[in-house]
Scaffold this active site. Structure first.
Site, short mmCIF file in Angstrom:
data_model
loop_
_atom_site.label_atom_id
_atom_site.label_comp_id
_atom_site.label_asym_id
_atom_site.label_seq_id
_atom_site.Cartn_x
_atom_site.Cartn_y
_atom_site.Cartn_z
N SER A 213 0.86 -1.18 0.00
CA SER A 213 0.00 0.00 0.00
C SER A 213 0.89 1.23 0.00
O SER A 213 1.88 1.29 0.75
CB SER A 213 -0.92 0.01 1.23
OG SER A 213 -1.74 1.15 1.23
N HIS B 131 2.48 12.06 -1.26
CA HIS B 131 2.06 13.45 -1.08
C HIS B 131 3.16 14.38 -1.60
O HIS B 131 4.13 14.65 -0.89
CB HIS B 131 1.79 13.75 0.40
CG HIS B 131 0.62 13.02 0.98
ND1 HIS B 131 -0.68 13.31 0.63
CD2 HIS B 131 0.56 12.02 1.90
CE1 HIS B 131 -1.49 12.53 1.31
NE2 HIS B 131 -0.78 11.73 2.09
N HIS C 249 -2.54 7.19 -4.68
CA HIS C 249 -2.67 6.04 -3.79
C HIS C 249 -2.76 4.77 -4.62
O HIS C 249 -3.41 4.75 -5.66
CB HIS C 249 -3.93 6.18 -2.92
CG HIS C 249 -4.41 4.87 -2.36
ND1 HIS C 249 -5.48 4.18 -2.88
CD2 HIS C 249 -3.95 4.13 -1.32
CE1 HIS C 249 -5.66 3.07 -2.18
NE2 HIS C 249 -4.75 3.01 -1.24
N ASN D 103 -2.99 0.32 -3.87
CA ASN D 103 -2.99 -0.81 -2.94
C ASN D 103 -3.21 -2.08 -3.74
O ASN D 103 -4.11 -2.13 -4.59
CB ASN D 103 -4.09 -0.65 -1.89
CG ASN D 103 -4.16 -1.83 -0.94
OD1 ASN D 103 -4.88 -2.79 -1.20
ND2 ASN D 103 -3.42 -1.75 0.14
N ARG E 269 -3.33 -6.34 -2.84
CA ARG E 269 -3.32 -7.22 -1.67
C ARG E 269 -3.90 -8.60 -2.01
O ARG E 269 -4.65 -8.77 -2.97
CB ARG E 269 -4.13 -6.59 -0.54
CG ARG E 269 -5.57 -6.27 -0.91
CD ARG E 269 -6.27 -5.46 0.17
NE ARG E 269 -7.65 -5.17 -0.18
CZ ARG E 269 -8.04 -4.10 -0.87
NH1 ARG E 269 -7.14 -3.21 -1.26
NH2 ARG E 269 -9.31 -3.92 -1.17
N HIS F 115 -6.74 7.82 -16.32
CA HIS F 115 -7.79 6.84 -16.60
C HIS F 115 -7.46 5.96 -17.80
O HIS F 115 -7.83 4.78 -17.82
CB HIS F 115 -9.12 7.56 -16.80
CG HIS F 115 -9.74 8.02 -15.52
ND1 HIS F 115 -10.44 7.17 -14.69
CD2 HIS F 115 -9.73 9.23 -14.91
CE1 HIS F 115 -10.86 7.85 -13.62
NE2 HIS F 115 -10.43 9.09 -13.73
N HIS G 228 -20.35 12.07 4.09
CA HIS G 228 -20.71 13.17 4.99
C HIS G 228 -20.42 14.53 4.37
O HIS G 228 -20.93 15.55 4.84
CB HIS G 228 -19.98 13.03 6.33
CG HIS G 228 -18.49 13.15 6.23
ND1 HIS G 228 -17.69 12.17 5.71
CD2 HIS G 228 -17.64 14.14 6.60
CE1 HIS G 228 -16.42 12.53 5.76
NE2 HIS G 228 -16.36 13.74 6.30
N GLY H 83 -5.03 -5.05 14.99
CA GLY H 83 -3.88 -4.83 15.86
C GLY H 83 -2.59 -4.66 15.11
O GLY H 83 -1.52 -4.99 15.62
N GLY H 84 -2.68 -4.15 13.88
CA GLY H 84 -1.50 -3.96 13.05
C GLY H 84 -0.58 -2.86 13.57
O GLY H 84 -0.87 -2.18 14.56
#
Length: 311
Positions: free
Chosen positions: A98, A102, A112, A114, A116, A151, A181, A264-265
């Site tokens: 990941s 910036h 960004h 990622n 996995r 794109h 939000h 808990g990483g």
């Protein structure tokens, strides 16, 4: 599904981490990536380790983090089973890369990526495996040619799964990388996919590699075009304000961040995606007709950037 499948995925992830760091460090020219190898030292339910690589205070990149992790746990956390409740309670193995980049210049977008791979298992049952990931772009000042290039390259990355994959994964990205939000998209989108396990492991693994391999061709030309664009306090101030949206999404909605924290990483590695400087303001509105307003009215709205271009 066994270790013979995990080993090539791990080898690819470590290799793409190195290639990305080498290319970004070469472009920056002033700083290189520091490497932090880590392993879980406690006796909790999560085991494994990773390699976090971070570049700070560079000529081009204010902060760039590229993280590899490979962990095992006794129970899948809620973020991993929200879409697959039938997997709740299973043990898991997860590995991935990941990254969040910036740049300092407000005319250079944040990016960004990622990629996995998960395996969920329980006694007396076949393991369930899947791939996930994608990449998306978050500009502060929008340029049509940058969005189109991004794109177009994302569409090329989807080639291993056929022509129907890109429209589906683009829409998935638009639906995922948004702030309900705020009623806003996070950026101009890209591609996003999850729970990918068809038609077979080899095809899905090829697609994951294609996504990883297309990140640099998608991002570097954009940064190279914009990194020397003059800017002042106004542009820098707006960049820091918009970074606040990035923080809000990552801490409230991002499934990768939530998975890491819930399982808990390693907190330092999980939160390396956050920008080093950010601002919030009460009820700020862009000046009508300004480039800042254009970001809202033209760029961070879902749209077909490729139009009638042949696939």
């Amino acid at each position: 599904m066994n270790e013979t499948h995990v080993a090539p995925v791990r080898a690819y992830l470590l290799d793409i981490q190195d290639r990305i760091c080498e290319a970004l460090g070469e472009l920056d020219g002033r700083k290189t990536f520091a490497t932090d190898d880590w392993e879980r030292q406690d006796t909790g339910a999560l085991h494994g380790g990773g390699r976090t690589r971070v570049l700070e205070d560079g000529r081009v990149f204010e902060q760039a983090g590229v993280n590899f992790s490979h962990v095992r746990g006794e129970t899948l956390p809620a973020a991993a089973t929200a879409q697959r409740p039938e997997l709740a309670g299973r043990a898991f193995e997860a590995l991935g890369v990941s990254l969040v980049i910036h740049p300092e210049n407000p005319y250079c977008p944040t990016s960004h990526t990622n990629i996995r791979f998960f395996i969920a298992s329980k006694p007396a049952a076949d393991p369930v495996w899947w791939f996930g990931g994608g990449f998306d772009l978050t500009p502060y000042y929008g340029f049509d040619e940058d969005a189109i290039h991004w794109h177009r390259t994302a569409r090329e990355a989807c080639a291993p799964l056929g022509p129907e994959a890109h429209p589906r994964f683009k829409q998935w990205c638009d639906d995922y990388f948004k702030l309900p939000h705020r009623g806003e998209q996070r950026g101009v989108g890209g591609i996003f996919y999850d729970d990918l396990n068809e038609p077979d492991f080899e095809t899905c693994f090829e697609f994951m590699r294609s996504v990883g391999d297309h990140y640099l061709p998608a991002y570097l030309p954009i940064v190279e075009r914009r990194l020397d664009t003059p800017y002042g306090d106004r542009e820098r101030d707006f960049q820091l304000y918009r970074r606040g949206r990035y923080v809000e999404f990552n801490l409230v909605y991002d499934r990768g961040t939530l998975f890491g924290l819930q399982s808990g990483g390693r907190t330092e590695s999980i939160l390396m995606s956050l920008p080093p400087l950010v601002k919030w303001r009460y009820n700020w509105q862009p000046e009508p007709g300004s480039p800042e307003e254009q970001l809202y009215t033209r760029f961070i709205r879902p749209r077909d950037w490729l139009g009638a271009e042949p696939g």
